[in-house]
Design an enzyme around this catalytic site. Structure first.
Site, PDB file in Angstrom:
ATOM      1  N   PHE A 255      80.628   9.656 116.838  1.00 19.58           N
ATOM      2  CA  PHE A 255      80.209   8.463 116.092  1.00 19.58           C
ATOM      3  C   PHE A 255      79.773   8.808 114.672  1.00 19.58           C
ATOM      4  O   PHE A 255      79.021   8.072 114.059  1.00 19.58           O
ATOM      5  CB  PHE A 255      79.116   7.697 116.865  1.00 19.58           C
ATOM      6  CG  PHE A 255      79.419   7.628 118.336  1.00 19.58           C
ATOM      7  CD1 PHE A 255      80.524   6.922 118.772  1.00 19.58           C
ATOM      8  CD2 PHE A 255      78.659   8.327 119.266  1.00 19.58           C
ATOM      9  CE1 PHE A 255      80.869   6.904 120.124  1.00 19.58           C
ATOM     10  CE2 PHE A 255      78.997   8.310 120.613  1.00 19.58           C
ATOM     11  CZ  PHE A 255      80.096   7.593 121.042  1.00 19.58           C
ATOM     12  N   ILE A 601      98.946  -2.415 118.004  1.00 14.30           N
ATOM     13  CA  ILE A 601      98.136  -1.695 118.982  1.00 14.30           C
ATOM     14  C   ILE A 601      99.061  -0.702 119.691  1.00 14.30           C
ATOM     15  O   ILE A 601     100.012  -1.094 120.372  1.00 14.30           O
ATOM     16  CB  ILE A 601      97.490  -2.682 119.982  1.00 14.30           C
ATOM     17  CG1 ILE A 601      96.579  -3.678 119.240  1.00 14.30           C
ATOM     18  CG2 ILE A 601      96.721  -1.911 121.043  1.00 14.30           C
ATOM     19  CD1 ILE A 601      95.414  -3.074 118.485  1.00 14.30           C
ATOM     20  N   PRO A 604      97.288  -0.294 124.326  1.00  8.89           N
ATOM     21  CA  PRO A 604      96.288  -1.346 124.561  1.00  8.89           C
ATOM     22  C   PRO A 604      95.092  -0.868 125.389  1.00  8.89           C
ATOM     23  O   PRO A 604      93.971  -1.312 125.174  1.00  8.89           O
ATOM     24  CB  PRO A 604      97.089  -2.418 125.318  1.00  8.89           C
ATOM     25  CG  PRO A 604      98.510  -2.189 124.915  1.00  8.89           C
ATOM     26  CD  PRO A 604      98.646  -0.702 124.713  1.00  8.89           C
ATOM     27  N   GLN A 610      88.078   1.412 122.881  1.00  8.01           N
ATOM     28  CA  GLN A 610      87.373   1.635 121.614  1.00  8.01           C
ATOM     29  C   GLN A 610      86.683   0.375 121.133  1.00  8.01           C
ATOM     30  O   GLN A 610      85.572   0.416 120.622  1.00  8.01           O
ATOM     31  CB  GLN A 610      88.364   2.099 120.545  1.00  8.01           C
ATOM     32  CG  GLN A 610      88.691   3.556 120.636  1.00  8.01           C
ATOM     33  CD  GLN A 610      89.041   4.090 119.253  1.00  8.01           C
ATOM     34  OE1 GLN A 610      88.181   4.283 118.410  1.00  8.01           O
ATOM     35  NE2 GLN A 610      90.304   4.312 119.031  1.00  8.01           N
ATOM     36  N   LYS A 673      96.265  -0.416 112.425  1.00  8.87           N
ATOM     37  CA  LYS A 673      95.063  -0.276 111.604  1.00  8.87           C
ATOM     38  C   LYS A 673      94.027   0.488 112.423  1.00  8.87           C
ATOM     39  O   LYS A 673      94.246   0.799 113.587  1.00  8.87           O
ATOM     40  CB  LYS A 673      94.499  -1.654 111.232  1.00  8.87           C
ATOM     41  CG  LYS A 673      95.393  -2.507 110.339  1.00  8.87           C
ATOM     42  CD  LYS A 673      94.700  -3.844 110.038  1.00  8.87           C
ATOM     43  CE  LYS A 673      95.542  -4.715 109.120  1.00  8.87           C
ATOM     44  NZ  LYS A 673      94.861  -6.019 108.860  1.00  8.87           N
ATOM     45  N   GLY A 676      88.267   2.078 115.565  1.00  5.63           N
ATOM     46  CA  GLY A 676      87.081   2.761 116.087  1.00  5.63           C
ATOM     47  C   GLY A 676      85.781   2.152 115.599  1.00  5.63           C
ATOM     48  O   GLY A 676      84.768   2.222 116.281  1.00  5.63           O
ATOM     49  N   GLU A 677      85.792   1.594 114.408  1.00  4.07           N
ATOM     50  CA  GLU A 677      84.547   1.088 113.828  1.00  4.07           C
ATOM     51  C   GLU A 677      84.488  -0.430 113.795  1.00  4.07           C
ATOM     52  O   GLU A 677      83.414  -1.031 113.790  1.00  4.07           O
ATOM     53  CB  GLU A 677      84.375   1.697 112.435  1.00  4.07           C
ATOM     54  CG  GLU A 677      84.359   3.201 112.615  1.00  4.07           C
ATOM     55  CD  GLU A 677      84.252   4.072 111.382  1.00  4.07           C
ATOM     56  OE1 GLU A 677      83.158   4.213 110.865  1.00  4.07           O
ATOM     57  OE2 GLU A 677      85.277   4.650 110.998  1.00  4.07           O
TER      58      GLU A 677
END
Ligand code: FES
Ligand code: FES
Lengths: 726, 182
Positions: A255, A601, A604, A610, A673, A676-677
């Site tokens: 993280f 994606i 999936p 995530q 794209k 994760g965030e």
């Protein structure tokens, strides 16, 4: 706006071998190893006859070491080395002040590493470290900051190269149009707290004293990118990057904390240098995870905005104040998302930083966007309430045709579709007026907030494809920190090679492979993916459809030509249902739905994980996470998982993520794209807005703990009832 | 502390092991540092995270809070003893099927905890959310599973998938199925 078909991400049956490799569920290839506990993380890599290190850390916030008495420690049987600034190897290239440890008697922050003991067993090392007596000449430390802090300065640049301040139009004039909404918001210091603490084993191989360049350093580490760590550590250790081998195949969560080398790596390498040939192991304790491995700096923000009766925003003035370490500066790009998020002509956004005698902060999941969007998306809810416009409609009404900061067209922007589709699937139409829905002692409400995360792909990556044993191997310095890179990179390669995914393996997580940027900034899949596609195509061009054993190519993936002409971001919308107990002030989140438009994606199953993982961490921040820095002594008071609460099973109810069909060629060849965030951005605001809809209490400070509800309601009386109750 | 070692016998994943230990050594450190058994993880060493959960004589324990010297003769099962990569225990298979993991570091503890938790529920042990603590048949709702699993933190946030995985196998005899020694 194109019409978009939502797709559920609930895991489906794994794709048949002949299906297109990307866009289908693929079971995590490392799942069998992980569920049996046999995937080797850093501390678990087998080494011969290791020694064990325990650090000595400063117990003052600022000053000098007067004396170190290590006689008792040295006398303990099994102690091999006591390392302090008196006998540590010299650091000649000072690229990073936080890594320049044991070079002087100066102490810059409490918890700073000032020495180490190495012993035959972890127990003896720890006992001996406790026997080292350090006396100090202490100086008063500067700790604590506030909004409008007189010491504050405006950095020219903040994290991710964002401008410290940015204005357009005339914010002061714009704020006089329509209704003024003005409030202060705060977020506490947060810690990444991966369940695997930092851990490293270092082996210094001195091949020949006559040939210093023959020296080799092996580090079994847990990090987001082996090449980056090697490159950053090399000058500090007096080595060339090629002399450092970094191995990190499995990473137990990060993280952000494992995205940049921290001083313990220098410490362990120094000890290994003194104990040439012997592996030196160090497993950071959970308490030490709250000292020298970064954190999300606290922030205090002020937003003033004006809103017309129809929900159109007039102007926004968004400013943040945050502490930054005197040792090494780090400032989150907190107000940067406000610059591009909505169609606002008159805008002022400024980051203020206040220097502190504290440990350096660092990037933590969605740095800046997380903090700033909490404030902005809460303020938007306040604006919607102030003028009586539905919060979803208000966001839609302020949708910009192009990026209002740069004037560039969007590569793709499907925020409105996320808001509409999410609202539909969530049942937003059932939302009641403030305070209208009651269920026994509970008040129940719904809230919404937008999410965004920018494209952070700045540098080219390299990847290799090798044919061996009838199979293809895709090779690069990528890292799987739980994201699914082991699983997804072969999918991308298989598609580009035109073979079944079961014929492709990945070789990642160690140096000696083609250069790739660390897993950070949510760029891994699409930026690495570009290099993988480039390598696969080159492989076919060079070696054809029937390669020979050992055929190999390496290629570079670059941002698509012309992509800089577009504003490139991922978007999403969070919906939350929260309930608030009128008896205890407890907040529960019954359900959350995230709707995301994040490009193509690739897998999936791992994508959903995530996204729900980000949402869960957002929920955790909303309800629990808060580190208390003692401004007298400079330590984190609640520095372990008993004191620093993160969400547990019982906190997480019904939580789901959906993605909308999207393909963004300006992010790269995969059309994907970053995800994760994205999932954490805005999640706490959606929960806070649901709390307001439930209870009429507007909470502007994270986390939403019961005391804050009670403060808003008035103190409970001795009988347990409140002076004022909703 | 040298010279004050104690001899401890443990059966670990079906294999008898003997080791001379510093009496301060926990079951967790005995497994990881002395016996090289890395299928149990350390996340906090203080009973705060659940990563070190193993099954000892049928019950889940936090091995970081258990001194090895007081577990002489115990039968310890880690995730590697429940199943192998080729022959997963049904709970492990369900975790893989539901993508109930990301980084995987909490996972061995989650799996051990889940297997033993189902046994506890089957034995009628109530939890904080059980409506009637004297009722010896547990209705294993999602709320029950979440409550009973709350000692196992997952920072990656795989909770919703972990609950689905556990519900997939709830009712099966997972403690005895699979390839392992439990
Ligand atoms: S390591 Fe035992 S509970 Fe965390
Ligand atoms: S999978 Fe990473 S902590 Fe649970």
């Amino acid at each position: 706006m194109t019409t978009l078909e939502p797709r559920m991400l609930e895991p489906e049956a794994p794709a048949a071998a002949d299906a297109a490799p990307t866009g289908h569920d693929r079971m995590r290839v490392d799942a069998p190893a992980k569920v049996t506990g046999t995937a080797p993380y850093a501390y678990e890599q087998p080494v011969e006859e290791p020694l064990h290190l325990f650090p000595i850390v400063a117990t003052i916030a600022l000053g000098r070491i007067a004396e170190i008495d290590d006689a008792d420690a040295r006398a303990l049987p099994g102690v091999r080395l006591v390392l302090t600034h008196a006998n540590a190897p010299r650091i000649r290239v000072r690229t990073d002040a936080a890594l320049t440890i044991l070079q002087s008697s100066e102490v810059h922050h409490r918890g700073e590493i000032i020495g180490a003991v190495v012993a035959d067993s972890p127990r003896v090392a720890r006992e001996a470290a406790a026997l080292v007596r350090v006396t100090y000449d202490e100086q008063p430390a500067e700790l604590g900051f506030s909004i409008d802090d007189p010491r504050a300065t405006v950095p020219r640049r903040v994290n991710a190269f964002k401008h410290g301040s940015y204005e357009r139009g005339d914010a002061d004039a714009g704020l006089t149009r329509g209704t003024l909404v003005e409030a202060d918001y705060s977020l506490p210091m947060e810690f990444h707290s991966p369940i695997e603490p930092h851990a490293v084993t270092a082996i210094w191989h001195d091949v020949s004293a006559l040939r210093p360049r023959s020296t080799r350093l092996t580090m079994y580490d847990t990090n987001q990118g082996t090449g980056g760590h090697g490159a950053l550590l090399a000058p500090v250790l007096g080595l060339l990057p090629t002399q450092i081998e970094v191995i990190s195949p499995y990473v137990g969560g990060s993280f952000g904390t494992k995205g940049w080398p921290w001083p313990h790596l220098v410490l362990v390498a120094m000890a290994a240098k003194r104990l040439t040939g012997r592996p030196v192991k160090y497993a950071m304790t959970r308490q030490q995870m709250f000292r020298t491995v970064g954190h999300r700096p606290a922030s205090k923000q002020r937003i003033r905005l004006s809103v017309e009766a129809d929900g159109r925003l007039g102007a926004i003035d968004h400013q943040s104040w945050a502490p930054t370490s005197r040792l090494r500066s780090y400032v989150d790009q907190t107000v940067s998302a406000t610059r591009m998020m909505y169609d606002v002509a008159d805008l002022r956004t400024i980051h203020h930083a206040v220097v502190q005698d504290a440990a350096p902060g660092s990037f933590m999941r969605a740095p800046g966007e997380f903090s700033g969007m909490f404030a902005l998306e809460t303020a938007l809810d306040e604006a919607a309430h102030a003028v009586g416009v539905d919060p979803v409609d208000l966001r839609v009404r302020n949708e910009p045709a192009q990026d209002p900061e740069t004037g560039k067209p969007w590569s793709t922007r499907n925020l409105v579709a996320c808001l509409r589709e999410g609202a539909d699937q969530f049942g937003w139409a059932e939302r009641q007026p403030v305070g209208a829905r009651r269920d026994g002692e509970w008040l129940v409400g719904l809230g919404v907030a937008s999410a965004t995360y920018p494209n952070m792909y700045f540098v080219p990556n390299r990847a290799g494809v090798r044919f061996t044993g009838g199979r293809y191997v895709v090779e690069l310095q990528a890292s799987d920190i739980g994201t699914g890179a082991w699983t997804v990179l072969p999918q991308i390669a298989a598609e580009a090679l035109g073979v079944g995914v079961d014929l492709v393996d990945a070789d990642i997580g160690h140096t000696g492979l083609p250069w790739a940027i660390p897993a950070g900034g949510s760029v891994g899949t699409f930026a690495w993916g570009d290099a993988v596609v480039a390598a696969a195509r080159k492989f076919r061009r060079t070696h054809g459809e029937h390669p020979d054993e050992g055929d190999h190519v390496t290629a570079t993936g670059r941002m698509p030509r012309g992509s800089r002409g577009y504003s490139r971001h991922a978007f999403g919308a969070h919906f939350a249902q929260a309930r608030v107990s009128t008896v205890t002030g407890e907040v529960r989140v019954d359900r959350m739905l995230g709707a995301f438009a994040a490009g193509r994606i690739i897998n999936p199953r791992t994508a959903r994980s995530q996204l729900i993982g980000g949402m869960t961490m957002g929920l955790s921040a909303a309800l629990h996470e808060e580190a208390h820095l003692d401004e007298r002594f400079g330590h984190v008071v609640n520095g372990d998982l008993a004191g620093y609460h993160v969400a547990a099973h019982a906190d997480v109810g019904d939580l789901e993520a959906i993605t909308l069909e999207e393909h963004d060629p300006w992010f790269g060849a995969t059309g994907a794209k970053g995800i994760g965030e994205l999932g954490i951005v805005g999640a706490p605001a959606a929960i806070g807005n649901a709390i307001f809809n439930a209870s009429g209490v507007r909470l502007r400070d994270l986390p939403f703990t019961p005391d804050r509800l009670f403060d808003a309601w008035g103190q409970p009386t001795a009988s347990g009832t409140r002076a004022t109750s909703p | 502390m040298a010279g004050h070692e104690v001899s401890v016998r443990l059966t670990v994943d079906g294999t008898a092991r003997q080791v001379d230990l510093d009496p301060r050594v926990t079951v967790l450190d005995a497994l990881r540092d002395e016996l090289g058994v890395m299928s149990v993880k350390k996340g906090c060493d203080h009973g705060q995270c659940g990563a070190c959960t193993v099954i000892v004589d049928g019950r889940r324990i936090l091995s970081c809070l258990a001194l090895a010297a007081s577990y002489d003769g115990a039968d310890v099962t880690t995730a590697a003893g429940l199943g192998t990569t080729d022959h997963l225990n049904p709970m492990q298979q369900a975790f893989a099927d539901r993508d109930a993991l990301q980084c995987g570091y909490c996972t061995p503890g989650q799996v051990c905890s889940a297997v033993a938790m189902l046994e506890e529920a089957r034995a009628g042990m109530p939890s904080h959310v059980s409506p009637d603590v004297s009722d010896t048949t547990v209705d294993l709702t999602d709320a029950e599973v979440r409550e009973r699993m709350s000692g196992n933190l997952c920072r990656c946030g795989a909770y919703v998938n972990i609950v689905r995985a556990i519900q997939d196998v709830a009712g099966q005899d997972v403690a005895r199925a699979g390839g392992g020694a439990a």
